[in-house]
Design a protein around this motif. Structure first.
Motif, PDB file in Angstrom:
ATOM      1  N   THR A  68       0.830  -1.213   0.000  1.00 46.17           N
ATOM      2  CA  THR A  68       0.000   0.000   0.000  1.00 46.17           C
ATOM      3  C   THR A  68       0.857   1.252   0.000  1.00 46.17           C
ATOM      4  O   THR A  68       0.608   2.197  -0.767  1.00 46.17           O
ATOM      5  CB  THR A  68      -0.928  -0.012   1.226  1.00 46.17           C
TER       6      THR A  68
ATOM      7  N   VAL B 288      -5.761   2.844  -4.420  1.00 47.70           N
ATOM      8  CA  VAL B 288      -5.318   2.708  -3.035  1.00 47.70           C
ATOM      9  C   VAL B 288      -6.500   2.796  -2.080  1.00 47.70           C
ATOM     10  O   VAL B 288      -6.650   1.965  -1.172  1.00 47.70           O
ATOM     11  CB  VAL B 288      -4.256   3.773  -2.690  1.00 47.70           C
TER      12      VAL B 288
ATOM     13  N   ALA C 199      -6.872  -1.094  -1.066  1.00 47.52           N
ATOM     14  CA  ALA C 199      -6.065  -1.312   0.135  1.00 47.52           C
ATOM     15  C   ALA C 199      -6.932  -1.427   1.386  1.00 47.52           C
ATOM     16  O   ALA C 199      -6.467  -1.881   2.429  1.00 47.52           O
ATOM     17  CB  ALA C 199      -5.048  -0.188   0.314  1.00 47.52           C
TER      18      ALA C 199
ATOM     19  N   PHE D  34      -6.765   0.154   6.331  1.00 49.58           N
ATOM     20  CA  PHE D  34      -5.917   0.012   5.160  1.00 49.58           C
ATOM     21  C   PHE D  34      -4.815  -0.971   5.551  1.00 49.58           C
ATOM     22  O   PHE D  34      -4.106  -0.764   6.540  1.00 49.58           O
ATOM     23  CB  PHE D  34      -5.310   1.343   4.748  1.00 49.58           C
TER      24      PHE D  34
END
Length: 626
Positions: free
Chosen positions: A432, A472, A476, A484
Motif C-alpha cells: 500500500t 489505493v 487497500a 488500510f
C-alpha cells in the motif's frame, strides 16, 4: 585504510594500568548507554564508562579500528576514565557534539570532555586529519586516571605494530596504514597492540589523549592544542546552529536531533547515513544485525524536511545535490540505498573475527537489499525536488530530465509488486505504501509543472494520478480488518499507512483513515510505541522491537486529525525512552525500555522533527479538537 598486512607485534609484560581499570558489571553496555561524537566525516560511539566502543576510519564507511561493542574480548577500545567506577553523569556542552562525562569516585571527581575536532580547510569545508580528543580534568580530590588504547584493523582481525617516536608520541602501524597517539599520561605497551598507563591527578590538574589518523603532516600537538581545538569546535557548533531556533515544549529534543542529523550528514558528499554503526541487533542473540552506514532513499523526504524546518539551508542544499548525483548512478530507475561516496554497490562480507553484540551473529558488512525493487523511492525523490523548489531552489536541465524520467517510471511501474520500504524478503507484494508513494511522485511532478520549475504536459499524468488514488483508497481497504492493510489483498497491518495523510492521498478525518489508526493502535502498539508490522510477516527468525519512527508517524497523524493533546502526549511518551542525552535508537523494547538496533538512528530523529514541527504548525492554525 588500504594496503594492510599483519606484522609481528611488539609485546611487553602487562602494565598494572590494565588491572586498575574499573570492572564492568556487564561486558556489553546497554545500547542506551552509548553516546555519539563526530566531525561530519566519521563518528565515534562512547560508552558511559569512558570507553570508545566503535570508530571507523578514515570515514563512516571505512574500516573499523574499535569494535568493542561487537566483541567484548577482541573488539578493541579506547578507554579514558577513573580506575574506580563511581556515579556517572554526562551531557553535551550546549547544542554541540562535545560530550562531557563526570565521574564521581571515592577518590574524587574526574571530568572527561570528548570531541572530534572540526578542522577546517582554507575554503571553510571540513577536512584534515581525523582526530579524537579526550581532555581530562580533576574537579575534586585526587582521582586516579587510567588510559588504555588497543585498536584493531579489519574489524578485529589485525593488531598494530607499536612504535614510539622521539617526541614521545606513538605510532600504531597496520602495514602502510596507521594511527598516531599522543598523551601527557605516561604510556607503555601492555599487551600485543595495546598501550596503557595511569596517574593520580590533584584538583585542577588536566591531562589529554589525542588519537589521529596518522598522515605524515599531522597537526603538531603542544600544550595549548587541547584547549584550542575545544574552543574551535564549540565555535563551529555555535555557528552551525545560529539560525536553528525551534520553539515549543520539545525544543531541547529537536535541537539534539538537529545536531545528530548534522553529525550523520557526510560533509564530503552531502549524504546522510541511516546510522553510524553496524551490527547492533534488532533481536538480542538473533540474526537481525545489519550495516546501516548507507543512505536510504526512503529516508530522503524526512531528512530534507528536517533540514528546511530547522533552517539549515546549507545542509538541505548539500543533501539535495547529493541525492541528485546518487540517483544518477542508476537512472532511470532508483536504487534502494546508496553509499555515502561514489561506490554504488557496496557488496556484503560476513565477519568472522567478532562474536557480535551479546552474541548476536552473523555480522555482515554491506547490505544485500540493493537488488530489491522498492517503488516508494520515486515519491521520495520527487517530493524532495518539490520541497527544494518551494524553498527557492532551481533545477538544472539535466535534473529536470532525470526527474521527468522518475515521474514516468512511477506512472509505468506503480502496478508492479515490490519488496516495500521494509525490504521484506520473499515474494514481492502490492504494498500500500509503495502505491501511495507512486501517487506522491506524480503529485509532486504535477506541482513542479505548475510552479514552472519543469516543462511538461500535465495531461499526460493527471489520469494516472487519479487512478492510483482510487486504487489505493478502494483496494487497500479491508472491511474484515477494519483498516488500510500493508498490501493489497492481504490482511496484515503495516504502520507505514499512518503516513497516508502526510503523503496527501487521503484526508486524516476520512472515516477509513480514522478506523485505520484505531486498528493500528490496538494491534501494533504498546504505549506510545508501534511495531512496523505484525509478527511473522517478514519470515525472519526472531521478533524485532518497536520501531521509533513509527511512533512519531502516529503523532503526525494525530496532529493532522486535530487531536493535538493526544499528539503531544504521544511525542512525550516516545521521548521518555530516549537515553539521557536525547539520542534515539532504531527500535525499542517497550517492556524493558532497552534500545535495539543501530544507534543513533537518523530516521528516528527525523521522525521526531517532522512530528514536532507539524504539532507546532497546528497549534498556530487551529484549536485543540480533543
Amino acid at each position: 585504510m588500504e594496503g594492510r598486512i599483519t606484522r609481528p607485534l611488539l609485546h611487553t609484560p602487562a602494565d598494572t594500568a590494565l588491572a586498575d581499570l574499573p570492572q564492568r558489571k556487564n561486558a556489553y553496555p546497554p545500547i542506551r548507554d552509548f553516546a555519539l561524537i563526530g566531525d561530519t566525516l566519521t563518528a565515534a560511539i562512547v560508552a558511559r564508562d569512558g570507553a570508545i566502543e566503535f570508530l571507523c576510519l578514515p570515514d563512516f564507511d571505512g574500516d573499523a579500528v574499535f569494535t568493542g561493542m561487537l566483541d567484548a574480548r577482541r573488539g578493541g577500545r579506547f578507554f579514558v576514565g577513573p580506575t574506580v567506577q563511581g556515579e556517572i553523569t554526562r551531557d553535551y556542552i550546549g547544542d554541540s557534539a562535545v560530550l562531557r562525562t563526570t565521574h564521581h569516585t571515592p577518590q574524587g571527581v574526574l571530568q572527561v570532555t570528548d570531541l572530534m575536532p572540526m578542522g577546517e580547510r582554507a575554503d571553510g569545508s571540513i577536512g584534515g586529519d581525523r582526530q579524537v580528543l579526550r581532555i581530562v580534568e580533576a574537579l575534586e580530590g585526587a582521582p586516579e586516571l587510567a588510559v588504555l588504547i588497543n585498536p584493531m584493523l579489519d574489524w578485529g582481525a589485525t593488531l598494530p605494530d607499536l612504535r614510539q617516536d622521539e617526541d614521545g608520541s606513538w605510532r600504531m602501524e597496520f602495514g602502510h596504514d596507521g594511527l598516531r597517539f599522543v598523551s601527557d599520561v605516561d604510556l607503555s605497551p601492555v599487551t600485543p597492540g595495546a598501550l596503557g598507563g595511569s596517574c593520580t591527578l590533584q584538583a585542577g590538574e588536566t591531562r589529554f589523549a589525542l588519537l589521529t589518523s596518522a598522515s605524515p603532516d599531522a597537526r603538531p600537538v603542544d600544550a595549548g592544542t587541547p584547549r584550542r581545538e575545544l574552543d574551535r569546535t564549540l565555535a563551529y557548533w555555535k555557528k552551525i546552529n545560529t539560525g536553528c531556533k525551534p520553539e515549543g515544549p520539545f525544543r531541547k529534543a529537536i535541537m539534539r536531533s538537529a545536531v545528530t542529523l548534522h553529525l550523520l550528514h557526510y560533509n564530503n558528499s552531502g549524504a546522510l547515513l541511516a546510522a553510524p554503526t553496524a551490527g547492533l541487533p534488532e533481536t538480542i542473540g538473533g540474526v537481525r544485525n545489519y550495516d546501516y552506514r548507507f543512505c536510504w532513499i526512503r529516508d530522503a523526504t524526512f531528512v530534507l524536511h528536517a533540514f528546511f524546518a530547522l533552517n539549515l539551508p546549507d545542509c538541505a542544499q548539500n543533501f539535495f545535490r547529493w541525492l541528485m548525483q546518487a540517483a544518477r548512478q542508476s537512472a532511470p530507475r532508483l536504487g534502494v540505498f546508496y553509499s555515502i561516496g561514489k561506490e554504488h554497490d557496496p557488496g556484503t562480507r560476513t565477519l568472522t573475527a567478532l562474536e557480535g553484540y551479546r552474541g548476536s551473529a552473523p555480522l555482515i558488512i554491506g547490505n544485500d537489499a540493493q537488488g530489491q525493487l522498492q517503488l516508494d523511492g520515486y515519491g521520495a525523490v520527487l517530493d524532495c525536488a518539490r520541497m527544494y523548489v518551494r524553498h527557492g531552489g532551481t533545477l538544472s536541465e539535466e535534473e529536470q530530465t532525470r526527474l521527468q524520467g522518475y515521474a514516468q517510471a512511477a506512472m509505468l511501474d506503480w502496478t508492479l509488486p515490490d519488496s516495500g520500504l521494509w525490504e521484506i524478503p520473499g515474494a514481492r507484494q502490492h504494498h500500500t505504501y509503495s502505491k501511495a508513494m507512486c501517487w506522491q511522485a506524480l503529485d509532486a511532478w504535477l506541482d513542479l509543472i505548475a510552479l514552472g520549475a519543469v516543462q511538461d504536459d500535465p495531461e499526460d499524468y493527471l489520469s494516472e494520478h487519479a487512478r492510483i488514488r482510487d486504487y489505493v483508497l478502494s483496494r487497500a481497504w479491508s472491511e474484515e480488518v477494519g483498516a488500510f492493510t500493508g498490501a493489497i489483498g492481504r490482511d496484515w497491518l503495516d504502520a507505514s499507512v499512518l503516513l497516508l495523510p502526510r503523503i496527501g492521498i487521503v484526508a486524516p478525518d476520512d472515516p477509513k483513515m480514522v478506523a485505520t489508526y484505531e486498528t493500528l493502535k490496538r494491534e501494533l502498539s504498546e504505549g506510545p510505541h508501534f511495531r512496523r508490522y505484525q509478527e511473522g510477516v517478514d519470515g525472519i527468525a526472531g521478533n524485532e522491537g518497536h520501531f521509533m519512527a513509527c511512533g512519531f508517524w502516529a503523532a503526525d497523524y494525530l496532529t493532522r486529525a486535530g487531536r493535538i493533546t493526544e499528539a503531544e502526549a504521544q511525542i512525550s511518551g516516545l521521548l521518555a525512552t530516549a537515553n539521557d542525552l536525547g539520542l534515539m535508537p532504531e527500535e525499542i523494547d517497550p517492556a524493558s525500555g532497552d534500545h535495539l538496533g543501530n544507534f543513533p538512528q537518523a530516521f528516528s530523529h527525523a521522525g521526531l522533527i517532522a512530528a514536532a514541527v507539524a504539532l507546532e504548525e497546528a497549534r498556530g492554525t487551529r484549536a485543540d479538537c480533543d
